[in-house]
Design a protein around this motif. Structure first.
Motif, PDB file in Angstrom:
ATOM      1  N   MET A   1       8.329 101.632  17.714  1.00 29.78           N
ATOM      2  CA  MET A   1       9.619 102.259  17.436  1.00 29.78           C
ATOM      3  C   MET A   1       9.922 103.288  18.519  1.00 29.78           C
ATOM      4  N   SER A   2      11.191 103.504  18.777  1.00 31.20           N
ATOM      5  CA  SER A   2      11.591 104.462  19.797  1.00 31.20           C
ATOM      6  C   SER A   2      11.051 105.839  19.475  1.00 31.20           C
ATOM      7  N   ARG A   3      10.514 106.523  20.496  1.00 32.44           N
ATOM      8  CA  ARG A   3       9.963 107.849  20.272  1.00 32.44           C
ATOM      9  C   ARG A   3      11.047 108.851  19.913  1.00 32.44           C
ATOM     10  N   THR A   4      12.279 108.599  20.343  1.00 33.52           N
ATOM     11  CA  THR A   4      13.363 109.526  20.051  1.00 33.52           C
ATOM     12  C   THR A   4      13.950 109.302  18.660  1.00 33.52           C
ATOM     13  N   ARG A   5      13.505 108.277  17.977  1.00 32.59           N
ATOM     14  CA  ARG A   5      14.058 107.952  16.663  1.00 32.59           C
ATOM     15  C   ARG A   5      13.175 108.567  15.586  1.00 32.59           C
ATOM     16  N   LEU A   6      13.803 109.172  14.580  1.00 35.64           N
ATOM     17  CA  LEU A   6      13.044 109.737  13.476  1.00 35.64           C
ATOM     18  C   LEU A   6      12.622 108.601  12.551  1.00 35.64           C
ATOM     19  N   THR A   7      11.409 108.120  12.732  1.00 34.83           N
ATOM     20  CA  THR A   7      10.973 106.972  11.947  1.00 34.83           C
ATOM     21  C   THR A   7      10.817 107.318  10.476  1.00 34.83           C
ATOM     22  N   GLY A   8      10.661 108.611  10.168  1.00 35.04           N
ATOM     23  CA  GLY A   8      10.584 109.001   8.767  1.00 35.04           C
ATOM     24  C   GLY A   8      11.870 108.708   8.017  1.00 35.04           C
ATOM     25  N   ILE A   9      13.017 108.857   8.704  1.00 41.56           N
ATOM     26  CA  ILE A   9      14.297 108.527   8.079  1.00 41.56           C
ATOM     27  C   ILE A   9      14.375 107.029   7.821  1.00 41.56           C
ATOM     28  N   ASP A  10      13.942 106.234   8.797  1.00 46.71           N
ATOM     29  CA  ASP A  10      13.918 104.782   8.599  1.00 46.71           C
ATOM     30  C   ASP A  10      12.977 104.407   7.459  1.00 46.71           C
ATOM     31  N   ALA A  11      11.842 105.105   7.366  1.00 48.78           N
ATOM     32  CA  ALA A  11      10.886 104.809   6.291  1.00 48.78           C
ATOM     33  C   ALA A  11      11.503 105.103   4.926  1.00 48.78           C
ATOM     34  N   ARG A  13      14.656 104.961   4.240  1.00 44.39           N
ATOM     35  CA  ARG A  13      15.609 103.876   4.008  1.00 44.39           C
ATOM     36  C   ARG A  13      14.879 102.609   3.574  1.00 44.39           C
ATOM     37  N   GLY A  14      13.687 102.381   4.119  1.00 45.98           N
ATOM     38  CA  GLY A  14      12.885 101.234   3.696  1.00 45.98           C
ATOM     39  C   GLY A  14      12.449 101.353   2.249  1.00 45.98           C
ATOM     40  N   VAL A  15      12.081 102.551   1.824  1.00 46.02           N
ATOM     41  CA  VAL A  15      11.746 102.784   0.413  1.00 46.02           C
ATOM     42  C   VAL A  15      12.941 102.444  -0.470  1.00 46.02           C
ATOM     43  N   ALA A  16      14.134 102.887  -0.051  1.00 53.88           N
ATOM     44  CA  ALA A  16      15.344 102.608  -0.826  1.00 53.88           C
ATOM     45  C   ALA A  16      15.594 101.109  -0.919  1.00 53.88           C
ATOM     46  N   LEU A  17      15.416 100.407   0.198  1.00 54.79           N
ATOM     47  CA  LEU A  17      15.640  98.957   0.201  1.00 54.79           C
ATOM     48  C   LEU A  17      14.709  98.253  -0.768  1.00 54.79           C
ATOM     49  N   GLY A 215      12.145 121.735  -2.272  1.00 53.49           N
ATOM     50  CA  GLY A 215      13.471 121.912  -2.839  1.00 53.49           C
ATOM     51  C   GLY A 215      13.943 120.693  -3.601  1.00 53.49           C
ATOM     52  N   GLY A 216      13.626 119.503  -3.085  1.00 53.47           N
ATOM     53  CA  GLY A 216      14.022 118.273  -3.764  1.00 53.47           C
ATOM     54  C   GLY A 216      13.357 118.121  -5.116  1.00 53.47           C
ATOM     55  N   ILE A 217      12.055 118.388  -5.155  1.00 55.41           N
ATOM     56  CA  ILE A 217      11.335 118.283  -6.433  1.00 55.41           C
ATOM     57  C   ILE A 217      11.873 119.308  -7.427  1.00 55.41           C
ATOM     58  N   PHE A 218      12.114 120.526  -6.947  1.00 57.11           N
ATOM     59  CA  PHE A 218      12.632 121.570  -7.847  1.00 57.11           C
ATOM     60  C   PHE A 218      13.984 121.164  -8.427  1.00 57.11           C
ATOM     61  N   ALA A 292      15.944 113.762  -1.419  1.00 52.86           N
ATOM     62  CA  ALA A 292      15.500 114.753  -0.432  1.00 52.86           C
ATOM     63  C   ALA A 292      13.987 114.814  -0.369  1.00 52.86           C
ATOM     64  N   ALA A 293      13.330 114.739  -1.530  1.00 45.92           N
ATOM     65  CA  ALA A 293      11.865 114.793  -1.551  1.00 45.92           C
ATOM     66  C   ALA A 293      11.256 113.585  -0.839  1.00 45.92           C
ATOM     67  N   VAL A 294      11.807 112.403  -1.071  1.00 40.80           N
ATOM     68  CA  VAL A 294      11.299 111.202  -0.400  1.00 40.80           C
ATOM     69  C   VAL A 294      11.491 111.311   1.110  1.00 40.80           C
ATOM     70  N   VAL A 295      12.656 111.774   1.531  1.00 40.02           N
ATOM     71  CA  VAL A 295      12.909 111.950   2.966  1.00 40.02           C
ATOM     72  C   VAL A 295      11.910 112.940   3.556  1.00 40.02           C
TER      73      VAL A 295
END
Length: 390
Positions: A1-11, A13-17, A215-218, A292-295
């Motif tokens: 994956m591109s180093r400039t890409r936040l793979t955590g955001i993609d991950a 989105r993968g959880v959501a899918l 914050g998300g969990i709260f 937010a917590a998942v992200v």
């Protein structure tokens, strides 16, 4: 994956899918006991909300991240997002013609992209204020408007997925998309606004990532506690049982899983509910919190090793293609007699989504539909199909 890409955001989105796929395939109630299943309790309402919140994060990143509008004019950004929305809407309309029981989100998703355009250049503080106000007030507006629509628009909802023929009934289409359908965009705009707030933060900072988790969990837990107090201790649930829907539906059980299709009128106590797909302030707050917590968790896990969640991030980088493939496959599966076991439907699709995502990631390529959407966006925004790397 591109180093400039936040793979955590993609991950995320993968959880959501995968979460949305699971709710489409596995039963939400145990056929023998009638109790909610594990899939229902974990993913119902939360997976689709995560999908929408991450969409807001994506829009924020596309329009400058921490510096909204950096490098491009607001007009350019709006044209790019509008073109992307048009592609998504067209795909949603095509999928809507398939014979499937799945409530396809793409057309509503495209409308949300258009609804968010006035907010893309806002500074963080003002955007956060709008997001908070929208979470609090949009459910009240929907509660007031829905009864009028139900009485004056016939029919008040399309009764299925949106297709080309529904444009012949503009009043019904308007009511369904904005207020009465499965994904009422007036309330769902809250998710994109919250996502944009998150996307305006320094997502690479450890404090921000940890703050999203805490914050998300709260927020998620607090919303459930407030709802429980209002419904149980303050007597709200007893009032709901006296409404027409309370007498018609087993709303106690449905509040654990999904309130889609339940007429939430006749009592202001409906606004105290936090059930999945109820669209109340407490539901929005809870699902924004879980998103937010998942992200945050995904960003933390990929902080030092961007490819740690590669199966999720690779699939999450091409969800438009994979979601569309899933809808098409499910249309074929639904036509099978006898019905296939859910486990033999979900896991092959999940594995295929992961493997296809990894293959495209290793090739350094976008998914086919992502390529079309990105190309249309660049053409409308920059006047060229060539990618302008800034």
């Amino acid at each position: 994956m591109s180093r400039t890409r936040l793979t955590g955001i993609d991950a995320a989105r993968g959880v959501a899918l995968l979460g949305m796929m699971s709710t489409h395939i596995f039963p939400l109630y145990d056929p023998e006991t009638g109790s909610p299943t594990f899939v229902a309790l974990v993913f119902s309402g939360r997976a689709s909300a995560l999908f929408a919140v991450v969409a807001g994060i994506g829009i924020a990143l596309l329009t400058g991240g921490q510096n909204p509008g950096a490098g491009r004019s607001p007009g350019q950004n709006r044209r790019g997002i509008a073109a992307r929305a048009l592609v998504i809407a067209l795909i949603g309309l095509l999928l809507g013609g398939l014979d499937t029981s799945i409530a396809i989100i793409l057309f509503h998703y495209a409308v949300l992209f258009l609804m968010v355009l006035p907010f893309i250049s806002m500074p963080l503080g003002r955007l956060a204020a709008w997001a908070g106000a929208w979470i609090c007030l949009s459910p009240v507006l929907a509660y007031l408007v829905r009864p009028w629509l139900n009485e004056n628009v016939s029919p008040p909802e399309v009764g299925g997925n949106i297709t080309w023929e529904h444009f012949l009934e503009p009043a019904t289409l308007f009511a369904d998309v904005f207020f009465t359908g499965v994904y009422p965009t007036v309330q769902w705009l809250s998710y994109l606004l919250v996502g944009m707030v998150i996307g305006r933060l320094n997502l690479g900072a450890l404090g921000v990532q940890a703050g999203l988790v805490i914050g998300g969990i709260f927020a998620a837990v607090a919303a459930k506690f407030v709802s429980a107090y209002l419904l149980v201790d303050a007597g709200g649930f007893a009032e709901l049982l006296g409404t027409e829907s309370g007498q018609r539906w087993p709303i106690g059980r449905m509040m654990e899983v999904n309130l889609t299709g339940v007429d939430q009128s006749g009592s202001w106590w409906w606004l105290a509910v936090s059930a999945p797909h109820s669209g109340t302030t407490l539901d929005l707050l809870h699902t924004c919190g879980t998103a937010a917590a998942v992200v945050g968790v995904c960003l933390l896990l990929t902080r030092a090793r961007p490819n740690l969640l590669l199966p999720l991030s690779a699939a999450g980088a091409m969800t438009l293609t994979l979601y569309s493939m899933h809808i098409w496959v499910m249309a074929l599966v639904d036509a099978q007699e006898p019905a296939l076991e859910p486990v033999w439907v979900f896991w092959p699709q999940a594995a295929a989504a992961v493997l296809i995502g990894i293959a495209f990631a290793k090739l350094g390529s976008r998914g086919p539909l992502e390529t079309v959407a990105s190309g249309a966006s660049r053409l409308a925004r920059d006047g060229t199909l060539a990618e302008n790397r800034r």
